[in-house]
Write a protein that holds these residues in place. Structure first.
Motif, PDB file in Angstrom:
ATOM      1  N   PHE A   1      -7.651  12.100  -1.843  1.00 19.24           N
ATOM      2  CA  PHE A   1      -8.962  11.506  -1.576  1.00 19.24           C
ATOM      3  C   PHE A   1     -10.008  12.064  -2.526  1.00 19.24           C
ATOM      4  CE2 PHE A   1      -6.632  11.488   2.404  1.00 19.24           C
ATOM      5  CZ  PHE A   1      -6.707  10.147   2.726  1.00 19.24           C
ATOM      6  N   ASN A   2     -10.878  11.179  -2.980  1.00 19.77           N
ATOM      7  CA  ASN A   2     -11.997  11.623  -3.788  1.00 19.77           C
ATOM      8  C   ASN A   2     -12.940  12.435  -2.899  1.00 19.77           C
ATOM      9  OD1 ASN A   2     -14.283  11.916  -5.347  1.00 19.77           O
ATOM     10  ND2 ASN A   2     -14.163   9.862  -6.209  1.00 19.77           N
TER      11      ASN A   2
ATOM     12  N   PHE B   1      -5.671  10.733  -5.617  1.00 19.84           N
ATOM     13  CA  PHE B   1      -6.714   9.766  -5.244  1.00 19.84           C
ATOM     14  C   PHE B   1      -6.968   8.761  -6.362  1.00 19.84           C
ATOM     15  CE2 PHE B   1     -10.630  11.055  -7.403  1.00 19.84           C
ATOM     16  CZ  PHE B   1     -10.489  12.402  -7.635  1.00 19.84           C
TER      17      PHE B   1
ATOM     18  N   GLN C   1       0.850  -1.172   0.000  1.00 14.42           N
ATOM     19  CA  GLN C   1       0.000   0.000   0.000  1.00 14.42           C
ATOM     20  C   GLN C   1       0.893   1.232   0.000  1.00 14.42           C
ATOM     21  OE1 GLN C   1      -3.414   0.784  -0.261  1.00 14.42           O
ATOM     22  NE2 GLN C   1      -3.283  -1.270  -1.127  1.00 14.42           N
TER      23      GLN C   1
ATOM     24  N   HIS D   1     -16.555  11.058  -1.723  1.00 13.54           N
ATOM     25  CA  HIS D   1     -16.816   9.848  -0.948  1.00 13.54           C
ATOM     26  C   HIS D   1     -16.605  10.106   0.542  1.00 13.54           C
ATOM     27  CE1 HIS D   1     -15.813   7.188  -4.684  1.00 13.54           C
ATOM     28  NE2 HIS D   1     -16.928   7.858  -4.807  1.00 13.54           N
TER      29      HIS D   1
ATOM     30  N   ASN E   1     -16.804  13.292 -10.740  1.00 12.16           N
ATOM     31  CA  ASN E   1     -16.117  14.564 -10.535  1.00 12.16           C
ATOM     32  C   ASN E   1     -16.166  15.478 -11.753  1.00 12.16           C
ATOM     33  OD1 ASN E   1     -14.882  14.788  -7.779  1.00 12.16           O
ATOM     34  ND2 ASN E   1     -14.170  12.757  -8.333  1.00 12.16           N
TER      35      ASN E   1
ATOM     36  N   GLU F   1     -11.200   1.325   0.169  1.00 11.57           N
ATOM     37  CA  GLU F   1     -10.949   1.086  -1.251  1.00 11.57           C
ATOM     38  C   GLU F   1      -9.982  -0.081  -1.506  1.00 11.57           C
ATOM     39  OE1 GLU F   1      -9.642   4.465  -3.655  1.00 11.57           O
ATOM     40  OE2 GLU F   1     -11.091   3.763  -5.145  1.00 11.57           O
ATOM     41  N   PRO F   2      -8.927  -0.235  -0.694  1.00  8.82           N
ATOM     42  CA  PRO F   2      -8.015  -1.367  -0.939  1.00  8.82           C
ATOM     43  C   PRO F   2      -8.682  -2.733  -0.790  1.00  8.82           C
ATOM     44  CG  PRO F   2      -6.945   0.264   0.438  1.00  8.82           C
ATOM     45  CD  PRO F   2      -8.386   0.662   0.339  1.00  8.82           C
TER      46      PRO F   2
ATOM     47  N   ARG G   1     -15.795   4.784   2.894  1.00 12.71           N
ATOM     48  CA  ARG G   1     -15.597   4.297   1.533  1.00 12.71           C
ATOM     49  C   ARG G   1     -14.162   4.542   1.064  1.00 12.71           C
ATOM     50  NH1 ARG G   1     -19.156   5.685  -3.847  1.00 12.71           N
ATOM     51  NH2 ARG G   1     -17.936   4.342  -5.229  1.00 12.71           N
TER      52      ARG G   1
ATOM     53  N   VAL H   1      -3.658   1.812  -7.099  1.00 11.46           N
ATOM     54  CA  VAL H   1      -2.925   0.946  -6.177  1.00 11.46           C
ATOM     55  C   VAL H   1      -3.882  -0.078  -5.568  1.00 11.46           C
ATOM     56  CG1 VAL H   1      -1.680   0.912  -3.992  1.00 11.46           C
ATOM     57  CG2 VAL H   1      -1.164   2.658  -5.686  1.00 11.46           C
ATOM     58  N   ALA H   2      -5.172   0.309  -5.438  1.00  9.71           N
ATOM     59  CA  ALA H   2      -6.156  -0.638  -4.928  1.00  9.71           C
ATOM     60  C   ALA H   2      -6.577  -1.627  -6.007  1.00  9.71           C
ATOM     61  CB  ALA H   2      -7.368   0.107  -4.386  1.00  9.71           C
ATOM     62  N   GLY H   3      -5.909  -1.599  -7.131  1.00 12.60           N
ATOM     63  CA  GLY H   3      -6.126  -2.625  -8.148  1.00 12.60           C
ATOM     64  C   GLY H   3      -7.325  -2.407  -9.042  1.00 12.60           C
ATOM     65  N   LYS H   4      -7.886  -1.197  -9.022  1.00 14.91           N
ATOM     66  CA  LYS H   4      -9.064  -0.986  -9.854  1.00 14.91           C
ATOM     67  C   LYS H   4      -8.672  -0.732 -11.312  1.00 14.91           C
ATOM     68  CE  LYS H   4     -12.185   0.245  -6.238  1.00 14.91           C
ATOM     69  NZ  LYS H   4     -12.818   1.295  -5.443  1.00 14.91           N
TER      70      LYS H   4
ATOM     71  N   ARG I   1      -5.979   4.048   5.424  1.00 13.14           N
ATOM     72  CA  ARG I   1      -6.305   3.384   4.162  1.00 13.14           C
ATOM     73  C   ARG I   1      -5.221   2.363   3.796  1.00 13.14           C
ATOM     74  NH1 ARG I   1      -7.330   7.111  -0.940  1.00 13.14           N
ATOM     75  NH2 ARG I   1      -5.197   7.759  -0.490  1.00 13.14           N
TER      76      ARG I   1
ATOM     77  N   HIS J   1     -10.841  -3.789  -2.431  1.00 12.43           N
ATOM     78  CA  HIS J   1     -11.038  -4.236  -3.803  1.00 12.43           C
ATOM     79  C   HIS J   1     -10.015  -5.297  -4.204  1.00 12.43           C
ATOM     80  CE1 HIS J   1     -12.354  -3.900  -7.933  1.00 12.43           C
ATOM     81  NE2 HIS J   1     -11.103  -3.799  -8.309  1.00 12.43           N
ATOM     82  N   LEU J   2      -8.860  -5.248  -3.526  1.00 13.25           N
ATOM     83  CA  LEU J   2      -7.777  -6.177  -3.870  1.00 13.25           C
ATOM     84  C   LEU J   2      -8.012  -7.565  -3.302  1.00 13.25           C
ATOM     85  CD1 LEU J   2      -4.804  -3.799  -3.154  1.00 13.25           C
ATOM     86  CD2 LEU J   2      -5.250  -4.876  -5.345  1.00 13.25           C
TER      87      LEU J   2
ATOM     88  N   HIS K   1     -14.635   7.171 -10.215  1.00 18.33           N
ATOM     89  CA  HIS K   1     -13.965   8.357  -9.670  1.00 18.33           C
ATOM     90  C   HIS K   1     -13.982   9.552 -10.617  1.00 18.33           C
ATOM     91  CE1 HIS K   1     -12.444   6.609  -6.001  1.00 18.33           C
ATOM     92  NE2 HIS K   1     -11.965   5.578  -6.666  1.00 18.33           N
TER      93      HIS K   1
END
Lengths: 533, 271, 315
Positions: free
Chosen positions: A368-369, B160, A358, A372, B182, A380-381, A376, B166-169, A431, A383-384, B178
């Motif tokens: 950060f978005n 972001f 990470q 959200h 926006n 997000e990680p 959330r 990095v979260a693999g998306k 995160r 997802h992995l 995302h």
């Protein structure tokens, strides 16, 4: 002899107080540094002296330059004084110069705007001489150069040349080296010092960097939230700090943490012979495209439980290397593997490997978005993961991560704009922690923070090392931070690792000339353990 | 300024309402000729007067609003529906041949003003309101593709997005999850502006006979009819003209108001 | 600079090639056989074949495309199906109305927009700014052909300062011609000027917030001096883009405006040709319009490089 005197200056914008009763003075040939954290009002003080305040500002008090009360002058008189009696240097050399004019045009403009009788040729000659003084000789940097053809440090020299072309009595420098690399910073600071000494020019410096302050200034003014909390001669003030805020500031600046001892085990991350190239735009139409090697044959490894630093100046390839390790970019040759498995295989990032890593980024505002909520954002990680926790398990993971970084479970329902910079960086760490990665990359993770907040985040990292047995790679340009937060350090220059070893031994006995230059250029706080205590 | 948003939305609402009401009621039948009543100036019976065939102008304006709004709205839909995904795609693959192809394609479409596209379509298939929709719609595609790509590119630089990677998306998922949320504000504001430009373009095309054909009433054709009468019956030209101006003004004010309300830093294009 | 120019030139040529291909495919390939269009449903096969060979339609389409393109390069746009005269003769006279009209409007639009935009930006938030911006908000909403009708009503029919329409050509002197094009040019220019003024203003305001403007003030330049010496040229970059875009709108707009003023320009020719199904004329005019738009965009690209030195050295 007093050159500049600020008397009881207060300033507010739309009834919000920005400065409160500021009184200070600068003598001829004297270097006075105003320091403080963000929001202290130090930059606004500088702009007030220039009388270049934003619209809607009301001021009380007086600013006197050589018997002339600047706060009472009309605009044409002020225009005569700016550039002529007071010069100013700004923080961002990249944007402080007009991109469509040559450096010659911009320096001569200062000269001709104040004295129309100077011929163009004469102005040019004087511009050449001024550029020479700031270390930009004609044979290498002709007047016809455009700003985009110069490096950041060279641009800052042009900005200084513009400010001192008419040999003003006072020079104001607002964070003049914050945007520059440490070796360039040293050169610019020396230049400013030399200019002040040569011409008997007063120098008012605004900087957040206490090491720079201690190194340069004859006198120090410490500001906090629009007020001066303490001021005095540098030597005296450093040894006899009165105000708790001053003490806190200097203590935080040299903040040391003690990491728990480690017993390194098997290698976790292995980087072998990694090369990452970028294609450059062609210079001739039919020539083969040239490439730029951002990372050039880099090899190193991190063992489980180790805390490794990676230092280097901008453009040395450390960001590119970071992206390659994270599997965001494919490398041209070499292998990066975690626990023996490559991060990139068959042209695709390997998700099994990615979940072991990470990252925490520099910018607490951009990472950060904004749309959200925190829960959330930090999940997000997940997802992995093949089987991400749901329901109460998810809530428990969120609560645990937030508590671990010193926040509360209630924060999960908030949006990111409700948090301060330091809190955001805590959320970024949460995160990174939430999937319990084997390796965390900290990419300039404390560089954008104020010193007091930075000290807290460093403490947090040390605690987390204890609690979670972290393994991390800490990428930073800031030597003092790397020194305290890592066991081993890699020094990178022009795409290569030029030196690596135990952090303490590298810092105490640097072998490579570049490492020596780097360490020598970094301003260091004098030992203040007595004064702070 | 909230005032812009209020006035703009009110003006727009009036026209949309008029168009909707016209489906069930108009003061007179907009298509019935009544020669003895021709060229009346606005009066108690015919609030906005009558034209050279004695038709009630208010009724024609109400029914004409349907055509204008429908054409402009569908054209915005086409532009957004195709332009936004293209823009997102180009940004996600920045610098690739795909990006290059999409952007060069955009440039090419920009070289064909909607009038020229309308001429081409009409030359082959004959005139009609659908042609106007297609012509304006095609021209809207590169507008939306460009602004979407521009905004998306700067978002892709943000950390972001890097965190999501990095979260693999996947890039597609990041674009939808995302990037798109926006850029919505920008798209809403630009959509209002394209809507207003669509109203203007539809009027122009109908005026030269490339848009709505009789008996479908349209503001542009009302102006074409008015041209020969302008010296004896100026109201025939003034009324549809003011209708267009007020509708477009309303949409533009609404767009500006929305931008100030949603995010004053949005970069919209108006050309 | 040379590299940049060559690169732009290359992209210009590619655009032209692709555009011509699109137009050719749409007009000559898609709708089927122009000869049967012209002769109608009941034509004799022999007459059809004769016409097809006369028009050169009996050769393969690829060959016809290259014949068309190479013809255009040598100034031969083919022969009108309806009038049986060379298309180039029909177009060239008309071009001398439409092109000057569009250019005249572009000049007018810039002349109005630049001062208005600068004025508004330098008085941001004050009464002057608000009234200029209000006027542009209205200007953006006015359809140019309606505005043209109102101009005719006021200045031609009531005041009789200008003719209500028609154009007798440039043979009676430049000023006479210009006078005849003045009302159409104003009608075209005003709505575009409103847009341009808004862009000019917002672009200037963006630049005013830049760091180098503060540097300029710190040197001792007054607000006005900083605006003129440092603000304007930087603000021009986005404005140039809009000017380039506007040219295509003006050219297209001139086709519509010609209808209002009964000007013998490309617009009237193209509408006549559409109703007469004289597709080769339509094709040539569309190509010409697209050519001028691409050409203007090329010139705008070159203008960028003049304004912005970063472009000159890069790429």
């Amino acid at each position: 002899m007093t050159l500049l005197e600020i008397k009881n200056l207060s300033l507010s914008i739309h009834n919000i107080d920005i400065l409160d009763n500021i009184t200070l003075s600068v003598g001829a040939g004297e270097i006075v540094a105003i320091t403080g954290e963000s929001g202290s009002g130090k930059s606004m003080t500088a702009l007030a002296v220039m009388q270049l305040l934003p619209k809607g500002v009301t001021t009380t008090g007086q600013i006197i330059l050589n018997d002339r009360v600047l706060t009472e002058l009309d605009e044409p008189d002020l225009c005569n004084i700016r550039g002529n009696d007071i010069g100013m240097v700004f923080q961002e050399p990249m944007s402080a110069l007009n991109p469509v004019h040559t450096i010659g045009q911009q320096v001569t403009e200062t000269i001709r705007i104040h004295d129309r009788s100077v011929s163009r040729q004469e102005a040019k000659n004087r511009a050449v001489e001024t550029l020479n003084r700031v270390g930009l000789p004609q044979d290498q940097f002709p007047l016809s150069r455009f700003p985009h053809e110069l490096s950041g440090g060279q641009r800052q020299r042009v900005v200084i040349a513009m400010a001192i072309a008419l040999r003003p009595r006072l020079l104001i420098a607002d964070e003049p080296t914050t945007a520059l690399d440490v070796t360039t910073q040293g050169q610019i600071l020396n230049l400013l010092k030399k200019l002040a000494q040569e011409g008997g020019m007063g120098l008012l410096m605004i900087t957040h960097d206490l090491a720079v302050v201690a190194d340069m200034a004859d006198r120090i003014v410490v500001m906090r939230a629009g007020k001066i909390v303490e001021q005095g001669d540098t030597n005296h003030l450093l040894q006899n700090m009165q105000h708790p805020y001053t003490k806190m500031l200097f203590a935080a600046s040299g903040h040391q943490v003690s990491l728990p001892p480690i017993t390194p085990k098997l290698p976790l991350l292995e980087v072998k012979g990694v090369v990452r190239e970028y294609r450059l735009p062609r210079t001739k139409i039919f020539s083969t495209p040239r490439t730029f090697r951002a990372v050039n044959d880099v090899s190193f490894s991190i063992r489980r439980g180790e805390r490794v630093g990676l230092v280097g100046e901008s453009g040395c390839g450390k960001s590119t290397l970071t992206r390659a390790i994270l599997g965001l970019d494919q490398v041209q040759s070499g292998v990066i593997s975690v626990d023996g498995a490559p991060v990139f295989s068959g042209g695709h990032p390997n998700l099994d490997v990615r979940r072991k890593m990470q990252v925490v980024f520099q910018d607490p505002f951009g990472s950060f978005n904004p749309r959200h909520r925190v829960d959330r954002l930090i999940t997000e990680p997940f997802h992995l993961l093949a089987d991400p926790p749901k329901g109460t398990a998810r809530t428990r993971a969120i609560d645990e991560a937030l508590l671990a970084v010193g926040l509360t479970p209630q924060d999960a329902n908030k949006y990111i704009h409700e948090f301060s910079g330091g809190q955001r960086q805590r959320i970024a760490i949460a995160r990174a922690l939430i999937i319990r990665p084997d390796l965390i990359l900290f990419d300039e993770a404390v560089s954008a923070l104020d010193v007091s907040v930075r000290a807290q985040i460093l403490d947090l990292l040390a605690e987390l090392c204890e609690a979670y047995n972290l393994t991390y790679l800490f990428i930073s340009h800031d030597l003092s931070v790397v020194r305290t937060i890592t066991d081993r350090v890699l020094v990178m220059k022009s795409g290569k690792i030029v030196e690596h070893g135990e952090t303490t031994s590298v810092f105490e006995n640097p072998r490579h000339p570049y490492t020596r230059a780097l360490i020598a250029a970094a301003p260091v706080l004098p030992d203040l353990s007595q004064a702070i205590a | 300024m909230k005032r812009n948003l209020f006035i703009g939305s009110a003006l727009t609402a009036v026209f949309i309402l008029a168009a909707l009401i016209s489906f069930v009621w108009t003061p007179f039948d907009h298509a019935v000729l009544n020669i003895p009543n021709k060229l009346q100036t606005p009066n108690g019976t015919h609030l906005l007067g009558t034209d050279h065939f004695g038709r009630d102008i208010l009724s024609m304006i109400m029914v004409g609003a349907r055509t204008s709004i429908a054409v402009a709205l569908v054209a915005v839909g086409i532009g957004m529906g195709l332009g936004v995904p293209l823009g997102l795609w180009a940004a996600a693959r920045q610098g690739s041949w795909m990006d290059e192809l999409i952007m060069r394609g955009n440039d090419l479409v920009f070289a064909f003003p909607s009038l020229v596209i309308a001429i081409l379509i009409t030359a082959i298939f004959g005139a009609g309101a659908v042609n106007a929709i297609i012509a304006i719609g095609i021209f809207n595609i590169p507008v939306f593709a460009r602004i979407t790509r521009g905004a998306a590119l700067s978002l892709w630089q943000r950390e972001f997005i890097l965190a999501a990677r990095v979260a693999g998306k996947s890039t597609g998922r990041i674009s939808v999850e995302h990037i798109l949320p926006n850029v919505t504000n920008l798209l809403i504001v630009q959509g209002t502006i394209q809507f207003s430009l669509g109203i203007l373009a539809e009027a122009g095309l109908s005026y030269v006979g490339l848009g709505a054909q009789p008996p479908l009433p349209s503001w542009g054709r009302m102006l074409a009819d008015a041209q020969t009468m302008v010296s004896i019956a100026p109201h025939m030209a003034l009324v549809p003209g003011f209708a267009i101006i007020l509708m477009v003004l309303g949409l533009n004010l609404m767009g500006d108001g929305l931008r100030d309300y949603l995010d004053p830093r949005l970069r919209v294009v108006r050309a | 600079m040379l590299r940049y120019t060559l690169k732009r030139l290359l992209s210009l040529l590619i655009s032209l090639a692709v555009a011509s291909l699109v137009i050719f495919v749409v007009i000559e390939v898609a709708p089927g056989d122009p000869a049967s269009f012209m002769l109608g449903m009941n034509a004799q096969p022999e007459t059809l074949a004769a016409l097809r060979s006369e028009l050169g339609l009996d050769v393969p389409k690829v060959q016809r495309y290259f014949a068309w393109v190479s013809g255009m390069l040598s100034g031969d746009f083919g022969t009108s199906y309806t009038y049986r005269t060379p298309v180039i003769d029909m177009i060239s006279g008309r071009l001398w109305v439409s092109l000057p009209l569009a250019l005249y409007a572009l000049v007018l639009s810039s002349l109005i927009a630049f001062p208005a935009g600068i004025f508004a930006a330098s008085r941001r938030g004050q009464a002057g700014d608000i009234s200029v911006m209000g006027a542009t908000q209205l200007g953006v909403a006015v359809p140019n052909f309606w505005f043209a009708m109102i101009l005719v009503l006021v200045f031609a029919i009531n005041l009789r300062w200008f003719a209500a329409g028609g154009f007798i050509g440039w043979n009676n002197g430049f000023w006479v011609g210009l006078h005849a094009l003045t009302l159409p040019a104003i009608a075209l220019a005003l709505p575009q000027a409103a847009i341009l003024a808004r862009v000019m203003r917002s672009s200037l305001l963006d630049v005013l917030g830049e760091d180098f403007m503060r540097t300029a003030r710190a040197k001792g330049l007054s607000e006005r001096q900083a605006l003129w010496r440092h603000g304007l040229r930087n603000a021009l970059i986005p404005v140039l883009t809009i000017i380039g875009l506007q040219f295509s709108f003006l050219l297209a707009g001139s086709i519509i405006i010609e209808q209002v003023f009964y000007l013998p320009g490309l617009g009237r020719l193209v509408f006549q040709s559409i109703s007469a199904r004289d597709l080769i004329v339509v094709e040539s005019i569309v190509m010409l319009l697209v050519f001028s738009v691409i050409m203007v965009n090329f010139l705008v690209d070159l203008a960028y490089a003049v304004v912005d030195p970063r472009l000159r050295s890069r790429t």
